[in-house]
Scaffold this active site. Structure first.
Site, PDB file in Angstrom:
ATOM      1  N   SER A   1       0.844  -1.198   0.000  1.00  0.00           N
ATOM      2  CA  SER A   1       0.000   0.000   0.000  1.00  0.00           C
ATOM      3  C   SER A   1       0.883   1.254   0.000  1.00  0.00           C
ATOM      4  O   SER A   1       1.692   1.422  -0.911  1.00  0.00           O
ATOM      5  CB  SER A   1      -0.949  -0.039   1.192  1.00  0.00           C
ATOM      6  OG  SER A   1      -1.973   0.942   1.062  1.00  0.00           O
TER       7      SER A   1
ATOM      8  N   GLU B   1      -8.941  -5.392  -6.030  1.00  0.00           N
ATOM      9  CA  GLU B   1      -8.580  -3.984  -5.884  1.00  0.00           C
ATOM     10  C   GLU B   1      -8.915  -3.169  -7.133  1.00  0.00           C
ATOM     11  O   GLU B   1      -8.846  -1.937  -7.111  1.00  0.00           O
ATOM     12  CB  GLU B   1      -7.093  -3.859  -5.546  1.00  0.00           C
ATOM     13  CG  GLU B   1      -6.740  -4.420  -4.185  1.00  0.00           C
ATOM     14  CD  GLU B   1      -5.269  -4.264  -3.852  1.00  0.00           C
ATOM     15  OE1 GLU B   1      -4.935  -3.270  -3.187  1.00  0.00           O
ATOM     16  OE2 GLU B   1      -4.466  -5.126  -4.262  1.00  0.00           O
TER      17      GLU B   1
ATOM     18  N   HIS C   1      -7.496  -5.664  -0.901  1.00  0.00           N
ATOM     19  CA  HIS C   1      -6.341  -4.874  -0.475  1.00  0.00           C
ATOM     20  C   HIS C   1      -5.690  -5.439   0.793  1.00  0.00           C
ATOM     21  O   HIS C   1      -4.472  -5.354   0.948  1.00  0.00           O
ATOM     22  CB  HIS C   1      -6.772  -3.426  -0.242  1.00  0.00           C
ATOM     23  CG  HIS C   1      -5.634  -2.482  -0.054  1.00  0.00           C
ATOM     24  ND1 HIS C   1      -4.698  -2.245  -1.034  1.00  0.00           N
ATOM     25  CD2 HIS C   1      -5.273  -1.699   1.009  1.00  0.00           C
ATOM     26  CE1 HIS C   1      -3.812  -1.353  -0.595  1.00  0.00           C
ATOM     27  NE2 HIS C   1      -4.120  -1.015   0.636  1.00  0.00           N
TER      28      HIS C   1
END
Length: 288
Positions: free
Chosen positions: A166, A228, A266
């Site tokens: 991330s 995602e 995610h």
């Protein structure tokens, strides 16, 4: 049924009941950087002697959240290198002095600038975090933490990896593009390219220009979770586009792989990503 429970209680060792679970061959310590920022470092140490070249190392971010997963993935897969192809390695997790999985401090440490879009939204009732400390954070890792680790363990300086997910994935890419000599292997999971896409693109172009005359061998893995693609940030598209641009370079000294994990989001992608990262960083037979 009540008798069965009572009997179980009777055989429980009261001296050990309630103790926290610990992971063998690990340790942790706090360290304060020259910038006066405090970090919690978690180490996973191989239980075998180092090879003549020293241990490979995986440095990784958000250690509060993923240290156990990362260390166990390395420990289990490297028990039989002759079968798994995975060699023992030192794992160095960089976290914060908190109990929660993620600290707001990561916004400062992992970013070069404030977000360029309105995609970031803070939770109601929370303070807006600081941004822009990535250069200082990299200096801490490369100039303070790595020398400390190398003073304690025999390290293979030609096999050092950095892993982030991330915003951590964004930091990995920023590090690759601005200081490619810092590591040999870069693993960017679900990188937040949208945070400041234009700034990262500029750094990418400068990095590409430097590759032609560079003999330093670099390996990069970019990954995303399939689910995602529904995120408004365009995370999957951004990651795929970056990987495709870098793959088209065809540089012998720059090995790039891209992986999209089926049916993962995610957060759920993390165990699969870590498993793939371990294989990418520690395989005895690595790509060219």
């Amino acid at each position: 049924m009540h008798r069965k429970k009572d009997k179980q209680a009777d055989v429980m060792d009261k001296d050990t009941a309630g103790r926290e679970v610990s992971i063998p061959s690990t340790e942790q310590f706090l360290i304060r950087s020259k910038e006066n920022r405090q970090y919690k470092i978690l180490l996973g140490i191989p239980d075998v002697p180092p090879p003549p070249s020293g241990f490979p190392v995986i440095y990784f971010l958000d250690a509060n959240a993923i240290f156990g997963t990362m260390f166990e993935a390395v420990r289990i897969q490297s028990r039989r290198p002759e079968r798994t192809g995975i060699v023992p390695a030192l794992v160095v997790g960089i976290g914060y002095h908190i109990e929660k999985p993620f600290s707001p401090e990561r916004y400062y440490d992992f970013t070069l600038t404030p977000p360029a879009s309105e995609l970031y939204s803070r939770r109601e009732g929370t303070d807006r975090p600081e941004y822009g400390g990535a250069e200082q954070f990299l200096q801490f890792i490369d100039g303070e933490l790595k020398p400390l680790i190398e003073s304690r363990f025999k390290i293979d300086k030609d096999r050092q990896a950095i892993f982030g997910h991330s915003l951590g994935g964004l930091f990995v890419l920023q590090t690759l593009f601005t200081k490619p000599y810092a590591f040999n292997t870069y693993i960017a999971g679900s990188p937040s390219i949208h945070w400041n896409k234009s700034l990262l693109l500029d750094a990418e172009q400068k990095f590409i220009s430097s590759l032609e005359n560079d003999k330093h061998h670099i390996r990069l893995l970019i990954t995303v979770g399939e689910l995602e693609k529904f995120h408004k940030s365009g995370m999957n598209a951004n990651a795929k586009e970056l990987a495709e641009r870098l793959l088209r370079l065809g540089q012998n000294n720059f090995h790039v792989e891209f992986k999209e994990f089926e049916d993962e989001g995610h957060v759920s992608v993390l165990p699969a990503l870590i498993n793939r990262a371990v294989r990418f960083a520690l395989s005895e037979k690595q790509g060219p």
